[in-house]
Design a protein around this motif. Sequence first.
Motif: not given
Length: 147
Positions: A103-104, A109-110, A128-131, A138-142
């Motif tokens: 997980h680390e 990588i992110l 990876y974060q299982a959206w 939307e949250k990630a784009i913001d």
Amino acid sequence: MHCPFCRHEDSKVTDSRTSDDGSSIRRRRQCPECGKRFSTIETASLMVTKRSGVVEPFSRDKIVSGVRKACQGRPVTDGDLAKLAQTVEETLRQSGSANIEAHEIGLAILEPLRQLDQVAYMRFASVYQAWDSLQDFEKAIDELRDQ
């Protein structure tokens, strides 16, 4: 350390030098039996513990292959991916731990991937974060827009 020439079980270190990046040590050795000289390169091994509990050696190739899928169709070169894998490995080694949770690695990588290509970052992070909803995207784009 066995002599590669005569297989004698001992050798004498005549010189030691740290690599430029500090990740390995080059040792010049001499066999007391046959007198021949040889070099060794020593690196600290980095082990990865997977979710299943299996422990395996760290592999840059696995990082490259995983990130390559997220970069399909993007203007990202093999050199870029190799550099990203090196950055991730250096980040993990700086933790000082010889055993890293899988997980680390994903977390490490992110950020370099976000700096390399934002679309590839979104692809990788979504898996990876299982959206599972548009709100996650939307949250990630913001967050990307705010940065």
